[in-house]
Design an enzyme around this catalytic site. Structure first.
Site, short mmCIF file in Angstrom:
data_model
loop_
_atom_site.label_atom_id
_atom_site.label_comp_id
_atom_site.label_asym_id
_atom_site.label_seq_id
_atom_site.Cartn_x
_atom_site.Cartn_y
_atom_site.Cartn_z
CG ASP A 1 -2.15 0.85 1.03
OD1 ASP A 1 -3.25 0.29 0.91
OD2 ASP A 1 -1.99 2.10 0.96
CG LEU B 216 -15.28 -8.68 0.41
CD1 LEU B 216 -15.66 -7.67 1.47
CD2 LEU B 216 -13.89 -9.19 0.68
NE ARG B 217 -22.53 -11.26 2.45
CZ ARG B 217 -23.11 -12.18 3.21
NH1 ARG B 217 -24.38 -12.07 3.55
NH2 ARG B 217 -22.43 -13.23 3.66
CB CYS C 142 -19.94 -1.43 -3.09
SG CYS C 142 -18.42 -1.78 -2.19
NE ARG D 100 -16.05 3.38 1.71
CZ ARG D 100 -15.60 2.35 1.03
NH1 ARG D 100 -14.99 2.54 -0.13
NH2 ARG D 100 -15.74 1.13 1.48
#
Ligand code: UGA
Length: 458
Positions: free
Chosen positions: A54, A174-175, A284, A354
């Site tokens: 990262d 994925l959740r 998302c 978000r």
């Protein structure tokens, strides 16, 4: 946690061949946000050597210290455990991934500031930074959600900068809140490839998951990219459908919770994602819908996705509808009214704010002159960063104190376990508006509260 215990004992279901590949294959994960951190930790838990890369040194230091930059049930424990094996590490230096065979690209693709389209800056810069370090025969695997056509474009870029490597696309489903389970026991694995070799490498990587009977779907690159946005669009459509029904139920004096339950018994419809309320948010669903529409427009197929504009509009209207209910019961002029808000995260079991419907509603009520107090079990730090002008209560009793109205906007379990008599003593006016249709209406009424919910007759 059950899943941790189960997958720690996984070696019994690994074939000897799988065990061998796990020992041989080395993986890298580029981007250590929600998706990347989860993928790196889970792949390490399957036995692989994994390096997570990262560009943010603070995030890398946290991860190497065993701390997650976000809240996800069970993941920090698994991170600590995997760091202790010595097989998992994090770095800011792309040179540290030079020995890896498979590179998972998991960087964010947020909405552009000035349009509906997805911003591909991070994905393009990751591929550029990765290219000089790719060894011969290595495979780059995109997992980020991207507009259709991106993978082919990146493949062409790689062909000129790193012809020794191949590229595949493997969308992630994925959740948040179920990230470990969805990674280690996904309901399907979808891979977009242009060669048998790329498929067989991915079959090796995912051998322990395939051994669980997980459906394996091979596709071309654009289909694999589209599967992801189609799935999220379908989920968003389901939620907006039930919220549209909630609007009709309100007009017709009917009850959307009974309607959802009744239609859900048809297996073609199903009960999941039919919870009416203030709608979807997060990093998302909203941005994926918009990016999908933008891309369809570029491809000359905008009419096909015109309905998604309405899905988005119904979703945003649900936020407004809850404000209308507040005005109806508290009064048109909200100046000086105290409103307690339960929940800031976009959904429970997450600290992600978000595009949180709860915070959007809180901000609008604040702008209308109300005194807002927001409680959330996990998301207050992130919520404060995003909305520094709002007031927050880390103690739930402080949140209720002197409230003219309580709004239930994120359905954390603890809000269903409140002592309703005790909190009634704290508020000025015992009025609760359930924005998630998750509270027990009879229990609240029995405890002396006036109860309203979206889409339900009184
Ligand atoms: C979503 C998808 O569910 C994942 O499959 C996908 O991998 C992920 O996006 C992604 O693209 O990365 P997530 O954003 O974690 O996962 O959240 P969901 O569980 O889908 O919930 C989205 C929103 O819909 C939340 O705000 C939730 O409160 C709302 N929702 C959900 C409803 O309003 N009603 C429902 O019945 C269900």
């Amino acid at each position: 946690m059950k899943i941790l215990a189960e997958h720690l004992n996984r070696s019994f279901w690994l074939s000897p061949a799988s065990r061998l590949s796990i020992m041989k294959l080395r993986l890298s994960v580029i981007g250590t946000g929600y998706l990347g951190a989860t993928h790196a930790v889970c792949m390490s838990s399957l036995g692989y050597n994994v390096v997570g890369i990262d560009h943010d040194p603070e995030k890398v230091a946290m991860l190497n210290d065993g701390h997650l930059p976000m809240y996800e049930p069970g993941l920090e424990e698994l991170l600590k455990e995997q760091l202790a094996t010595g097989k998992l590490s994090f770095s800011t230096d792309f040179a540290d991934l030079a020995t890896a065979d498979v590179h998972f690209v998991c960087v964010g693709t947020p909405q552009m500031k000035d349009s509906l389209a997805a911003d591909l800056t991070y994905i393009e810069s990751s591929i550029a930074a990765l290219s000089p370090h790719l060894k011969s025969g290595s495979l780059v695997v995109g997992k980020s959600t991207v507009p259709v056509g991106t993978a082919q474009h990146l493949r062409e870029t790689l062909a000129s900068t790193a012809p020794q490597a191949d590229l595949a696309w493997n969308p992630e489903f994925l959740r948040e809140g179920f990230a470990i389970e969805d990674t280690l026991r996904p309901n399907r694995l979808v891979i977009g490839v242009t060669s048998d070799r790329a498929e067989s490498i991915l079959r090796e990587v995912y051998a322990p998951i395939i051994a669980l009977g997980t459906p394996w779907i091979r596709a071309d690159l654009p289909t694999a990219e589209l599967v992801k946005v189609a799935a999220n669009s379908f989920l968003a459509t389901k939620i907006s459908f039930i919220n549209a029904m909630a609007e009709v139920c309100e007009a017709a004096n009917a009850d959307v919770t009974i309607l959802a339950n009744a239609i859900g018994y048809d297996p073609r419809i199903g009960h999941k994602f039919l919870q009416a309320g203030i709608g979807f948010g997060g990093g998302c669903l909203p941005k994926d819908l918009r990016a999908f529409m933008a891309r369809a427009g570029e491809l000359g197929a905008s009419q096909a996705l015109e309905f998604l504009r309405e899905i988005d509009a119904i979703n945003l209207r649900a936020r407004q509808r809850v404000i209308d209910v507040v005005r109806k019961f508290v009064g048109d002029d909200l100046t000086g009214k105290t409103i307690a808000i339960l929940g800031a995260a976009f959904k429970p079991e997450s600290d992600d704010v978000r595009d949180s419907p709860a915070l959007d509603i809180a901000a609008q009520l604040h702008t209308a002159g109300a005194l807002i107090k927001i409680h959330d079990p996990k998301a207050l730090v992130n919520a404060k960063k995003r909305f520094p002008l709002l007031s927050f209560a880390s103690n739930i009793n402080d949140c209720f104190k002197d409230a003219d109205c309580v709004l239930h906007l994120t359905e954390w379990r603890e809000y269903r376990q409140l002592d309703l008599e005790q909190i009634r003593g704290l508020v000025k006016n015992p009025l609760i508006i359930d924005g998630r249709n998750a509270l027990d209406r009879e229990a609240w009424r029995t405890a002396g509260w006036t109860f309203h919910a979206l889409g339900r007759s009184d």
